[in-house]
Design an enzyme around this catalytic site. Structure first.
Site, PDB file in Angstrom:
ATOM      1  N   HIS A 167     -10.781  76.454  49.823  1.00  0.00           N
ATOM      2  CA  HIS A 167      -9.801  76.793  48.789  1.00  0.00           C
ATOM      3  C   HIS A 167      -8.478  77.246  49.415  1.00  0.00           C
ATOM      4  O   HIS A 167      -8.474  77.849  50.486  1.00  0.00           O
ATOM      5  CB  HIS A 167     -10.310  77.961  47.926  1.00  0.00           C
ATOM      6  CG  HIS A 167     -11.389  77.604  46.958  1.00  0.00           C
ATOM      7  ND1 HIS A 167     -12.558  78.324  46.837  1.00  0.00           N
ATOM      8  CD2 HIS A 167     -11.476  76.628  46.033  1.00  0.00           C
ATOM      9  CE1 HIS A 167     -13.314  77.804  45.891  1.00  0.00           C
ATOM     10  NE2 HIS A 167     -12.683  76.760  45.383  1.00  0.00           N
ATOM     11  N   CYS A 262     -12.034  86.236  46.329  1.00  0.00           N
ATOM     12  CA  CYS A 262     -12.972  85.406  45.551  1.00  0.00           C
ATOM     13  C   CYS A 262     -13.928  86.263  44.729  1.00  0.00           C
ATOM     14  O   CYS A 262     -14.495  85.806  43.735  1.00  0.00           O
ATOM     15  CB  CYS A 262     -13.831  84.537  46.468  1.00  0.00           C
ATOM     16  SG  CYS A 262     -12.923  83.736  47.760  1.00  0.00           S
TER      17      CYS A 262
HETATM   18  C1  CIR Z   1     -18.692  77.879  46.764  1.00  0.00           C
HETATM   19  O1  CIR Z   1     -18.828  77.015  47.644  1.00  0.00           O
HETATM   20  O2  CIR Z   1     -18.344  77.592  45.631  1.00  0.00           O
HETATM   21  C2  CIR Z   1     -18.975  79.308  47.144  1.00  0.00           C
HETATM   22  N1  CIR Z   1     -20.015  79.355  48.101  1.00  0.00           N
HETATM   23  C3  CIR Z   1     -17.739  79.970  47.709  1.00  0.00           C
HETATM   24  C4  CIR Z   1     -16.642  80.125  46.711  1.00  0.00           C
HETATM   25  C5  CIR Z   1     -15.485  80.884  47.276  1.00  0.00           C
HETATM   26  N2  CIR Z   1     -14.497  81.113  46.286  1.00  0.00           N
HETATM   27  C6  CIR Z   1     -13.215  81.229  46.522  1.00  0.00           C
HETATM   28  O3  CIR Z   1     -12.748  81.023  47.632  1.00  0.00           O
HETATM   29  N3  CIR Z   1     -12.413  81.498  45.508  1.00  0.00           N
END
Ligand code: CIR
Length: 272
Positions: A167, A262
């Site tokens: 992201h 996140c």
């Molecule tokens: C995913 O792959 O969706 C989660 N393991 C990590 C999400 C991280 N979110 C973010 O950077 N906003």
């Protein structure tokens, strides 16, 4: 009890299923018990910075639901429910919307065939940057930019992310430090992708070293910054600028590509 104009942060506790969280590469097994302790420490750190927390219960069905940032975008007085790219996460959006809708009367939704995740959307005061990534497609980004223009934002810049970056916000964050001071923090690895963009158009810019993963992803409140532990150079850069820096270890979340922001959805409580 919540008060008008308080800075709120919605967080969701991790469940045992966090060990099955999605990841781009194997960075080791996630220890759910350790994750729970790190999450408690994270919540404590936010409270120490003055945020009022709304703590949601774990959702075992959704191993990645602790990453609430991805399911919603808040712009001015509008709540935008995203559309998560991964089948395994689809459904988290509705559950977060249910919590946030109490605070917003204007609710929009990203529709198929658009995908967008909150982690790819950096909203500044006048404009926004959207990462085009494995999780956010041009259709989703265009739907969002139309909404943002209608809300009065002046520009949206789409940036294509390298495939090893999940992201945009893993390498970038924006902070309104005081009414007269803003700061955009960006990792060197992403900085060169913005070479034709005037990043300084609405704030000062601080570039963090590429080797410090998630160094640029931090949380601010006034003179205080919360950063990922062990980012020595980032810490020194922020201290040099006169900020107080608190470090926190969220290693279990980092293993599944989760950075500091996140784990929260931040907003200002406009309800009285
Ligand atoms: C995913 O792959 O969706 C989660 N393991 C990590 C999400 C991280 N979110 C973010 O950077 N906003």
């Amino acid at each position: 009890m919540l008060f008008k104009n308080e800075q709120l942060a919605v967080v969701r506790k991790p469940g045992m299923s966090i060990q099955n969280g999605l990841r781009l590469k194997d960075l080791g097994e996630v220890d759910p018990k350790k994750a729970k302790i790190q999450h408690l420490n994270y919540c404590q750190a936010l409270e120490n910075m003055g945020f009022k927390l709304i703590i949601l219960p774990p959702l075992e069905k959704y191993p990645d639901s602790v990453f609430v940032e991805d399911s919603a975008i808040i712009a001015k007085e509008t709540l935008i429910t995203t559309r998560l790219r991964k089948e395994e996460r689809r459904g988290e959006e509705k559950l977060l919307e249910k919590e946030l809708v109490k605070f917003y009367s204007d609710v929009r939704k990203i529709k198929t065939p658009g995908y967008i995740e909150g982690g790819d959307v950096l909203i500044l005061d006048k404009g926004s940057y959207i990462g085009i990534s494995r999780r956010t497609n041009l259709e989703g980004a265009s739907q969002l930019s139309k909404i943002l223009y209608k809300l009065g934002f002046k520009y949206t810049t789409f940036i294509e992310l390298p495939s090893d970056m999940l992201h945009l916000k893993g390498a970038m964050s924006y902070h309104r430090i005081s009414p007269n001071e803003n700061l955009l923090i960006i990792s060197e690895e992403l900085y060169y992708r913005f070479k034709n963009v005037n990043l300084e158009r609405e704030s000062k810019v601080l570039v963090t070293p590429a080797e410090e993963r998630f160094g640029a992803n931090c949380i601010n409140s006034g003179k205080d910054f919360l950063i990922h532990s062990g980012r020595k150079k980032t810490k020194a850069l922020l201290r040099k600028k006169g900020f107080n820096v608190v470090e926190i270890d969220i290693s279990e979340f980092e293993k599944i590509d989760g950075a500091m922001t996140c784990l929260s959805k931040f907003f200002n409580n406009k309800l009285s």
